[in-house]
Write a protein that holds these residues in place. Structure first.
Motif, PDB file in Angstrom:
ATOM      1  N   ARG B  55     -30.137  45.984  32.948  1.00 34.12           N
ATOM      2  CA  ARG B  55     -30.343  44.577  32.570  1.00 34.12           C
ATOM      3  C   ARG B  55     -29.100  44.006  31.889  1.00 34.12           C
ATOM      4  NH1 ARG B  55     -34.186  47.724  32.816  1.00 34.12           N
ATOM      5  NH2 ARG B  55     -36.227  47.219  33.709  1.00 34.12           N
ATOM      6  N   GLY B  56     -28.540  44.804  30.981  1.00 39.06           N
ATOM      7  CA  GLY B  56     -27.311  44.358  30.322  1.00 39.06           C
ATOM      8  C   GLY B  56     -26.157  44.201  31.314  1.00 39.06           C
ATOM      9  N   PHE B  57     -26.096  45.129  32.268  1.00 38.77           N
ATOM     10  CA  PHE B  57     -25.083  45.014  33.332  1.00 38.77           C
ATOM     11  C   PHE B  57     -25.243  43.705  34.099  1.00 38.77           C
ATOM     12  CE2 PHE B  57     -24.973  45.253  37.964  1.00 38.77           C
ATOM     13  CZ  PHE B  57     -23.606  45.310  38.192  1.00 38.77           C
ATOM     14  N   LEU B  58     -26.497  43.360  34.448  1.00 36.06           N
ATOM     15  CA  LEU B  58     -26.733  42.122  35.198  1.00 36.06           C
ATOM     16  C   LEU B  58     -26.260  40.899  34.415  1.00 36.06           C
ATOM     17  CD1 LEU B  58     -30.324  42.828  36.644  1.00 36.06           C
ATOM     18  CD2 LEU B  58     -28.164  42.727  37.945  1.00 36.06           C
ATOM     19  N   VAL B  68     -17.547  33.430  32.533  1.00 33.67           N
ATOM     20  CA  VAL B  68     -17.918  33.516  31.122  1.00 33.67           C
ATOM     21  C   VAL B  68     -17.321  34.812  30.584  1.00 33.67           C
ATOM     22  CG1 VAL B  68     -19.852  33.816  29.519  1.00 33.67           C
ATOM     23  CG2 VAL B  68     -20.055  32.217  31.444  1.00 33.67           C
ATOM     24  N   ALA B  69     -16.607  34.726  29.479  1.00 34.42           N
ATOM     25  CA  ALA B  69     -15.905  35.896  28.937  1.00 34.42           C
ATOM     26  C   ALA B  69     -16.894  36.964  28.464  1.00 34.42           C
ATOM     27  CB  ALA B  69     -15.016  35.469  27.770  1.00 34.42           C
ATOM     28  N   PRO B  70     -16.502  38.245  28.566  1.00 36.65           N
ATOM     29  CA  PRO B  70     -17.387  39.327  28.119  1.00 36.65           C
ATOM     30  C   PRO B  70     -17.831  39.163  26.654  1.00 36.65           C
ATOM     31  CG  PRO B  70     -15.468  40.226  29.260  1.00 36.65           C
ATOM     32  CD  PRO B  70     -15.237  38.752  29.120  1.00 36.65           C
ATOM     33  N   GLU B  71     -16.929  38.698  25.770  1.00 41.15           N
ATOM     34  CA  GLU B  71     -17.279  38.535  24.355  1.00 41.15           C
ATOM     35  C   GLU B  71     -18.426  37.538  24.197  1.00 41.15           C
ATOM     36  OE1 GLU B  71     -14.107  38.890  26.006  1.00 41.15           O
ATOM     37  OE2 GLU B  71     -13.416  37.141  24.841  1.00 41.15           O
ATOM     38  N   THR B  72     -18.446  36.540  25.093  1.00 39.21           N
ATOM     39  CA  THR B  72     -19.501  35.532  25.071  1.00 39.21           C
ATOM     40  C   THR B  72     -20.823  36.118  25.567  1.00 39.21           C
ATOM     41  OG1 THR B  72     -17.855  33.835  25.509  1.00 39.21           O
ATOM     42  CG2 THR B  72     -20.143  33.259  25.967  1.00 39.21           C
ATOM     43  N   ALA B  73     -20.723  36.983  26.564  1.00 40.07           N
ATOM     44  CA  ALA B  73     -21.924  37.497  27.226  1.00 40.07           C
ATOM     45  C   ALA B  73     -22.516  38.732  26.550  1.00 40.07           C
ATOM     46  CB  ALA B  73     -21.611  37.814  28.686  1.00 40.07           C
ATOM     47  N   LEU B  74     -21.698  39.444  25.762  1.00 37.76           N
ATOM     48  CA  LEU B  74     -22.171  40.709  25.190  1.00 37.76           C
ATOM     49  C   LEU B  74     -23.418  40.583  24.309  1.00 37.76           C
ATOM     50  CD1 LEU B  74     -19.170  43.020  24.252  1.00 37.76           C
ATOM     51  CD2 LEU B  74     -21.232  43.623  25.531  1.00 37.76           C
ATOM     52  N   PRO B  75     -23.513  39.553  23.433  1.00 38.80           N
ATOM     53  CA  PRO B  75     -24.737  39.458  22.629  1.00 38.80           C
ATOM     54  C   PRO B  75     -25.995  39.332  23.497  1.00 38.80           C
ATOM     55  CG  PRO B  75     -23.023  38.041  21.721  1.00 38.80           C
ATOM     56  CD  PRO B  75     -22.511  38.544  23.034  1.00 38.80           C
ATOM     57  N   ALA B  76     -25.894  38.575  24.594  1.00 38.65           N
ATOM     58  CA  ALA B  76     -27.052  38.424  25.479  1.00 38.65           C
ATOM     59  C   ALA B  76     -27.344  39.723  26.219  1.00 38.65           C
ATOM     60  CB  ALA B  76     -26.826  37.285  26.459  1.00 38.65           C
ATOM     61  N   CYS B 133     -28.697  34.141  18.875  1.00 36.18           N
ATOM     62  CA  CYS B 133     -28.197  33.083  17.986  1.00 36.18           C
ATOM     63  C   CYS B 133     -26.722  33.288  17.674  1.00 36.18           C
ATOM     64  CB  CYS B 133     -28.988  33.075  16.675  1.00 36.18           C
ATOM     65  SG  CYS B 133     -30.735  32.783  16.905  1.00 36.18           S
ATOM     66  N   ASP B 134     -26.098  34.276  18.285  1.00 32.02           N
ATOM     67  CA  ASP B 134     -24.689  34.531  18.011  1.00 32.02           C
ATOM     68  C   ASP B 134     -23.842  33.339  18.461  1.00 32.02           C
ATOM     69  OD1 ASP B 134     -22.010  35.474  18.047  1.00 32.02           O
ATOM     70  OD2 ASP B 134     -22.715  37.529  18.262  1.00 32.02           O
TER      71      ASP B 134
END
Lengths: 299, 299
Positions: B55-58, B68-76, B133-134
């Motif tokens: 799921r995190g990979f998706l 979208v940058a990885p830093e932006t997507a990592l919290p989700a 909320c990050d």
């Protein structure tokens, strides 16, 4: 401004204001979670029913103080009641406090099953966060401020952390100290009460600090009153089992301070809560009344 | 654009991309939930460890597709892993599926206690919403879009609703029909996989529809593959108990379609998932590869 010119914004006594909050929140439940045939929906509605709705009241009253309309505040008021109801369902499970009675009714796992109690609690937590995304609350920044603060208050460093400390108490050789029991309370019951008090100013984009101090004092007073009820109350009036903490040899504010000491501390906290509202003048009289009620209640 | 000009944005094979996602998400766990002495934190970390992190990979791969940058997507990406881990802990409880083994390790309630399993699951659900909320995710409107959609996917009309249908299956006299088992799957496993696929475009403010269709087909293929593994796999390779559904007489895609029919349906869904990504060209090859993997996996 003179006190005479500043009326309580609702003009209601605390019991009337609480009763109105209960009615408004109950109506919102009908909109958000209407009756359905399935046991999951029914158990969620059952768990929301019959509570004092003190947390929801605090949200609504704090909103009124900041001129936030009830329609704006209602999703947050119901959200905190969903969060609270979830915590009670899970706390009552056999593997946790193992309680058969809650609010004078069988607990969810007694009325249905443990599996449904786990899932109904889970779904009520989710619903709480869902409700905080209601556009009626205002712009997304306001919604996110509520989501973020509720997640902090409810999680492993807040309510759940306090619940875990409470579970650990049963297997410790030495009872908790006053400092530890205060930390436990600040998580287990304090965090959600503080959040409730602060939601109004948060929705208004105002400084939540006075209501934070009010909520902290109220939350501690609430727990001390609970410990007093556990000693002095009857299961009939309280609506849940009493005397359990004493039987388990767990430290409580009464065991640590004595009954008279606990009552004196609760009274001092009521004054502290009341004083924190100074800047609101007599507009906050209903909240002052609420703090007195929390300590004088019989359930 | 010719296919030759459009590279997969990561340029990685699916196993390599998955492995990189696991590594990035694991690093984010260290930042968000660093090791602590208490069993609550330890059990939360334990439950997050050792999963496929599909799921995190998706989330991460959908983000890359939309720049979208990885830093932006990592919290989700971590949020959905927290949500998933919570659902597994609670699903494994004795009052639910009663499983002793998960990801090849003792389940949380076996390793610690049922009380801690309830609370660790609760706290992981809370943490999931906290992570969304990050501020790194972007403006509050983007954060709220993720919170709202996750709450819908996870709640009583999504994952928990599906879990309740699954529990009910054990006491029904007649097994579920193909239509009912599909509805169950869409809730229990489908909703979170769809959310994961759509998170990337949601964070970019783009149309999530192609990835919605991809996620739906992938989710159904995933469940059919799970049912096939329950028949053909061994507990050793799968890392959890197998053969349980058959033993309980529960309807599965295999019991309803036959083994060959289930395999054919899964293959058709892999093609459907792949076709849904048409507008992305070869940039989406890693996701196409993921769909094939989901069906061919042995755990």
């Amino acid at each position: 401004m003179s006190d005479a010119a500043v009326q309580s914004p609702t003009g209601l006594s605390f019991p009337d204001a609480l009763s109105r909050a209960q009615s408004q929140i109950s109506q919102h439940i009908e909109r958000v979670l209407p009756p359905r045939e399935d046991d999951l929906t029914q158990s969620m509605r059952y768990a929301l029913d019959g509570g004092k709705m003190l947390r929801g009241f605090l949200v609504l009253e704090g909103a009124v103080l900041h001129d936030v309309a009830p329609e704006t505040a209602l999703p947050a008021a119901l959200a905190i009641e969903c969060l609270h109801a979830y915590s009670l369902i899970h706390d009552d499970l056999p593997c946790m406090d193992d309680d058969d009675l809650r609010r004078g009714k069988p607990t969810v796992h007694k009325r249905w099953s443990e599996a449904l109690a786990v899932l109904a609690g889970d779904a009520l937590q989710t619903l709480a966060f869902d409700l905080l995304c209601d556009p009626a609350i205002g712009p997304p920044a306001r919604q996110i401020a509520l989501v973020r603060s509720l997640a902090k208050a409810a999680g492993h460093d807040g309510m759940v952390g306090g619940q875990w400390m409470d579970i650990l108490a049963e297997t410790r050789t030495a009872p908790y100290s006053l400092e530890e029991i205060t930390e436990l309370q600040q998580g287990k019951t304090g965090a959600l009460l503080r959040w409730s008090a602060m939601a109004g100013p948060r929705m208004a984009g105002a400084d939540p600090e006075p209501l934070d101090r009010y909520g902290s004092a109220l939350g501690l007073a609430f727990q001390i009153a609970d410990d007093i009820l556990d000693v002095e109350g009857s299961a009939h009036s309280v609506g849940k089992a009493v005397g359990k903490d004493t039987a388990l040899g767990k430290a409580t504010f009464v065991s640590l301070l004595g009954l008279d000491g606990a009552k004196a501390r609760a009274a001092a906290l009521v004054k502290e809560a009341s004083d924190a509202l100074g800047s609101y003048g007599s507009r906050a009289d209903t909240l002052r009344d609420a703090a007195r009620f929390v300590v004088d209640r019989d359930r």
